[in-house]
Design an enzyme around this catalytic site. Structure first.
Site, PDB file in Angstrom:
ATOM      1  N   GLU A 249       0.967  -1.393   0.144  1.00  0.00           N
ATOM      2  CA  GLU A 249       0.148   0.061  -0.024  1.00  0.00           C
ATOM      3  C   GLU A 249       0.984   1.245  -0.096  1.00  0.00           C
ATOM      4  O   GLU A 249       1.912   1.161   0.478  1.00  0.00           O
ATOM      5  CB  GLU A 249      -1.020   0.100   1.077  1.00  0.00           C
ATOM      6  N   LYS A 251       2.350   4.621   1.340  1.00  0.00           N
ATOM      7  CA  LYS A 251       2.637   4.872   2.793  1.00  0.00           C
ATOM      8  C   LYS A 251       2.147   6.417   2.846  1.00  0.00           C
ATOM      9  O   LYS A 251       2.846   7.183   2.239  1.00  0.00           O
ATOM     10  CB  LYS A 251       4.042   4.600   3.395  1.00  0.00           C
ATOM     11  N   ARG A 256      -2.647   9.140  11.023  1.00  0.00           N
ATOM     12  CA  ARG A 256      -3.582   8.142  11.208  1.00  0.00           C
ATOM     13  C   ARG A 256      -4.942   8.228  12.034  1.00  0.00           C
ATOM     14  O   ARG A 256      -4.720   9.112  12.986  1.00  0.00           O
ATOM     15  CB  ARG A 256      -2.784   7.065  11.978  1.00  0.00           C
ATOM     16  N   ARG A 272      -3.805   8.752  16.614  1.00  0.00           N
ATOM     17  CA  ARG A 272      -2.815   7.586  17.086  1.00  0.00           C
ATOM     18  C   ARG A 272      -2.775   7.691  18.796  1.00  0.00           C
ATOM     19  O   ARG A 272      -2.680   6.385  19.099  1.00  0.00           O
ATOM     20  CB  ARG A 272      -1.409   7.861  16.325  1.00  0.00           C
ATOM     21  N   GLU A 302      -5.535   6.785   6.922  1.00  0.00           N
ATOM     22  CA  GLU A 302      -4.728   8.019   7.011  1.00  0.00           C
ATOM     23  C   GLU A 302      -5.432   9.059   6.299  1.00  0.00           C
ATOM     24  O   GLU A 302      -5.753   9.092   5.194  1.00  0.00           O
ATOM     25  CB  GLU A 302      -3.217   7.658   6.402  1.00  0.00           C
ATOM     26  N   PHE A 342      -7.678   2.108   4.869  1.00  0.00           N
ATOM     27  CA  PHE A 342      -6.910   0.820   4.602  1.00  0.00           C
ATOM     28  C   PHE A 342      -7.511  -0.282   5.425  1.00  0.00           C
ATOM     29  O   PHE A 342      -6.735  -1.460   5.357  1.00  0.00           O
ATOM     30  CB  PHE A 342      -5.532   0.992   5.051  1.00  0.00           C
ATOM     31  N   LYS A 423       6.947  -1.459   7.111  1.00  0.00           N
ATOM     32  CA  LYS A 423       7.005  -0.391   6.426  1.00  0.00           C
ATOM     33  C   LYS A 423       8.397  -0.238   5.457  1.00  0.00           C
ATOM     34  O   LYS A 423       9.721  -0.666   6.352  1.00  0.00           O
ATOM     35  CB  LYS A 423       6.805   0.936   7.300  1.00  0.00           C
TER      36      LYS A 423
HETATM   37  P1  ATP Z   1       5.146   4.254  13.820  1.00  0.00           P
HETATM   38  O1  ATP Z   1       3.942   4.474  13.577  1.00  0.00           O
HETATM   39  O2  ATP Z   1       5.684   2.718  13.244  1.00  0.00           O
HETATM   40  O3  ATP Z   1       5.645   4.251  15.446  1.00  0.00           O
HETATM   41  P2  ATP Z   1       5.872   6.905  12.917  1.00  0.00           P
HETATM   42  O4  ATP Z   1       4.675   7.178  13.871  1.00  0.00           O
HETATM   43  O5  ATP Z   1       7.405   7.791  13.147  1.00  0.00           O
HETATM   44  O6  ATP Z   1       6.251   5.185  13.410  1.00  0.00           O
HETATM   45  P3  ATP Z   1       5.888   5.887  10.465  1.00  0.00           P
HETATM   46  O7  ATP Z   1       7.436   4.980  10.694  1.00  0.00           O
HETATM   47  O8  ATP Z   1       6.451   7.033   9.490  1.00  0.00           O
HETATM   48  O9  ATP Z   1       5.446   6.627  11.758  1.00  0.00           O
HETATM   49  O10 ATP Z   1       4.975   4.890   9.864  1.00  0.00           O
HETATM   50  C1  ATP Z   1       3.901   4.399  10.442  1.00  0.00           C
HETATM   51  C2  ATP Z   1       2.682   5.214  10.294  1.00  0.00           C
HETATM   52  O11 ATP Z   1       2.617   5.061   8.727  1.00  0.00           O
HETATM   53  C3  ATP Z   1       1.261   4.576  10.586  1.00  0.00           C
HETATM   54  O12 ATP Z   1       1.135   4.728  11.936  1.00  0.00           O
HETATM   55  C4  ATP Z   1       0.179   5.418   9.829  1.00  0.00           C
HETATM   56  O13 ATP Z   1       0.056   6.519  10.361  1.00  0.00           O
HETATM   57  C5  ATP Z   1       1.082   5.685   8.672  1.00  0.00           C
HETATM   58  N1  ATP Z   1       0.653   5.121   7.338  1.00  0.00           N
HETATM   59  C6  ATP Z   1       0.531   5.747   6.067  1.00  0.00           C
HETATM   60  N2  ATP Z   1       0.166   4.889   5.156  1.00  0.00           N
HETATM   61  C7  ATP Z   1      -0.183   3.746   5.782  1.00  0.00           C
HETATM   62  C8  ATP Z   1      -0.801   2.552   5.375  1.00  0.00           C
HETATM   63  N3  ATP Z   1      -1.090   2.309   4.240  1.00  0.00           N
HETATM   64  N4  ATP Z   1      -1.073   1.580   6.305  1.00  0.00           N
HETATM   65  C9  ATP Z   1      -0.709   1.578   7.576  1.00  0.00           C
HETATM   66  N5  ATP Z   1      -0.122   3.009   7.961  1.00  0.00           N
HETATM   67  C10 ATP Z   1       0.104   3.760   7.139  1.00  0.00           C
END
Ligand code: ATP
Length: 580
Positions: A249, A251, A256, A272, A302, A342, A423
């Site tokens: 998917e 990102k 979120r 979140r 998102e 999603f 990711k």
């Molecule tokens: P994490 O959420 O893993 O602790 P983070 O908040 O720094 O780390 P990222 O590492 O950038 O965020 O990646 C996770 C976040 O990506 C998810 O919490 C969500 O908000 C976002 N995201 C974007 N697109 C998607 C998707 N298709 N599926 C799941 N999450 C997604």
């Protein structure tokens, strides 16, 4: 029927907890107490131990100002404000001041329930005359307290209880109280991941027994802790973790959101961190109402801001201008958004947490079409690495920040960061690609241009197993002048007279803070240091530290317990060692 448990007893537990820093000891103290109380008292205890009067997602805050509490002390015991102030200056902690003033006598026999009720009234009182009413309620409550009870009531209302009882520590204690061992914590943790409410978990566990919570069901309106992703540095690696079909998917670089859509009544949007952000997005609410009329659902996606001219995705910073209380309508026009769905976790009376992702996606697609500010997240289903790479390139072109790869056969693992979701971002190709979310535990005064603020901040990773914070680096770079100027005020309320007892470091700091604020940091490499303490026990020769750290941004959406863990950093270190 069990007799109502006295608050005096809980205050004694607070006192014991405050005196220990070993997680196992804390668990034992909690277990002794939790084994003797009613379901409702267990619920209340879960909140009070963490200085709260409601589940986190309700956002009900106490945090009364010192001035207000001082006035309550004067009313409770008929002493002058001057006297209170002078004690406060000497002692530095209003809880201790209250304990000093309260007459030495036994408690008036206040029960946990009574104290909790009064504290809730204080928290919920709002409106014009609210200050006076809050002071009055607090004063009456304090006048009935023993010195020890008064100390903790004051700390709770001020938001300075700081016992350091992490969510997991509480669940270990509850497991031991109800089953005699810590081992059933996994069941309780799973229930907590679904209900996001320590109090509700404690209530149900005491009432029905721990085993009954194996079958915990989501409740529309109560946020489910979000499933998280591991990361890979190369798409080839994905095959190692997900042998079968994978949804790849986009990102999206936004926020979120978990949307709770009841059959009747209002939709709630949760961030979140489980803040209610419904009021920020009337446009999303309207779109969901159109898409799911009369249906009950919990959906996840998102939200991203869209350039009104080109229709292209914009980055996170633009979306942040929608984070506001006022002028919501105006910004709705200025900064249009799209909600890319999603996942669906609950639909028409049925939990979908244990339904495979491929079926969840079918349900989502069946009831929902791409229009009016809602869209399905772009994705493909494949087993081929080449497809993943091509899709990644496309996602980058469209303004995504990478891809999320999801095991098509997987369940929704609430609150878990496992290998079912992975990711991958472009930056992961550099050695130290991902960033760290670290908790500020100390400050070093600035000099020269930075005089009057902090020159750098000491930051730490969290270890959920030991319930401690381990220092990892000192961050001085990456701040703008505005960031720097804001620091003293931001941290004023977290300042402590000495190092917090759950912080492990050999570093010195000019000022110590309660672990509360989380920042995102990047760096150049991991080294072993004599003064930092991440994974020190495993490495023996010192702790892991981050070299050349740079501040990126504040992570208001994360609590200290959601910071990068010691284990994650240690694994990263091992994988870099292997690559060398
Ligand atoms: P994490 O959420 O893993 O602790 P983070 O908040 O720094 O780390 P990222 O590492 O950038 O965020 O990646 C996770 C976040 O990506 C998810 O919490 C969500 O908000 C976002 N995201 C974007 N697109 C998607 C998707 N298709 N599926 C799941 N999450 C997604």
């Amino acid at each position: 029927m069990k007799q109502a448990t006295k608050f005096e007893k809980l205050a004694a537990v607070f006192e014991q907890l405050e005196a220990v820093s070993s997680n196992l000891k804390m668990i034992d103290i909690l277990s002794d107490f939790l084994s003797e109380i009613t379901p409702e008292e267990a619920r209340i205890t879960a909140y009070l131990l963490r200085g709260k009067v409601a589940p986190d997602y309700e956002g009900l805050k106490l945090g009364l100002a010192e001035k207000l509490v001082m006035r309550a002390l004067t009313q409770a015991w008929g002493i002058s404000l001057k006297e209170v102030e002078s004690h406060f200056q000497k002692i530095g902690d209003l809880g201790d001041v209250a304990a000093g003033i309260a007459p030495e006598r036994n408690s008036a026999g206040l029960s946990i329930q009574e104290v909790f009720n009064e504290l809730q009234i204080i928290a919920r009182t709002s409106g014009e005359a609210s200050q006076k009413a809050k002071i009055q309620t607090l004063a009456t409550l304090l006048s009935r307290c023993s010195p020890r009870e008064a100390r903790y009531v004051v700390r709770i209302v001020l938001g300075t209880l700081r016992l350091g009882v992490a969510e997991m520590t509480f669940l270990y204690g509850l497991s031991k109280a109800l089953t005699g061992t810590r081992e059933k914590k996994a069941i309780l943790e799973n229930a907590f991941n679904v209900l996001s409410d320590l109090g509700e978990v404690a209530y149900q566990a005491v009432q029905k027994g721990v085993e009954a919570l194996q079958e915990v069901q989501p409740i529309v309106g109560i946020p489910i802790r979000m499933m998280l992703a591991q990361r890979v540095e190369d798409l080839e690696e994905v095959k190692k973790h997900i042998p079968g079909k994978v949804f790849v998917e986009y990102k999206y670089d936004g926020e979120r959101i978990q949307a709770h859509v009841p059959k009747q009544g209002d939709i709630t949007l949760y961030s979140r961190r489980h803040e209610k952000i419904t009021h920020q997005f009337p446009d999303i609410i309207a779109a969901i109402q159109q898409a799911f009329p009369g249906k009950e659902a919990i959906i996840e996606g998102e939200v991203v801001s869209i350039d009104p001219q080109s229709g292209k995705l914009q980055d996170f910073q633009v979306l942040m201008t929608r984070r506001r209380k006022h002028k919501v309508e105006e910004y709705m026009e200025k900064v249009p958004v799209k909600y890319f769905l999603f996942d669906i976790l609950y639909f028409n009376g049925k939990s979908l947490l244990k339904t495979p992702l491929s079926q969840r996606k079918e349900i989502l697609a069946r009831y929902f079409s791409n229009k009016n500010g809602l869209a399905l997240a772009e994705s493909i289903l494949t087993e081929e690495v080449e497809d993943m790479e091509n899709f990644f390139a496309e996602a980058m072109e469209q303004g995504g920040e990478g891809v999320v790869l999801k095991d098509a056969s997987s369940f929704y693992e609430a609150g878990i960061r496992g290998w079912k979701w992975i990711k991958f971002k472009k930056e992961y190709k550099r050695e130290l690609a991902d960033t760290f979310d670290l908790v500020v535990v100390g400050g070093i005064y600035g000099t020269g241009r930075r005089a009057g603020t902090y020159g750098s901040l000491l930051v730490a990773a969290f270890d959920p197993e030991t319930n401690k914070y381990y220092s990892f680096t000192k961050v001085g770079a990456g701040f703008t002048d505005r960031d720097l100027a804001a620091l003293p005020q931001m941290f004023a309320r977290y300042q402590l007279p000495e190092k917090y007892r759950l912080v492990e470091t050999e570093m010195e700091a000019d000022v110590w803070f309660e672990p509360a604020l989380v920042m995102e940091v990047t760096g150049a490499e991991l080294t072993v240091s004599p003064v930092h303490t991440v994974a020190k026990e495993k490495l023996k020769k010192g702790g892991l530290a981050l070299r050349f750290p740079r501040f990126l941004r504040w992570r208001d959406d994360k609590t200290p317990e959601q910071a990068t863990t010691v284990q994650e950093i240690y694994e990263m270190y091992l994988s870099h060692q292997k690559m060398r």
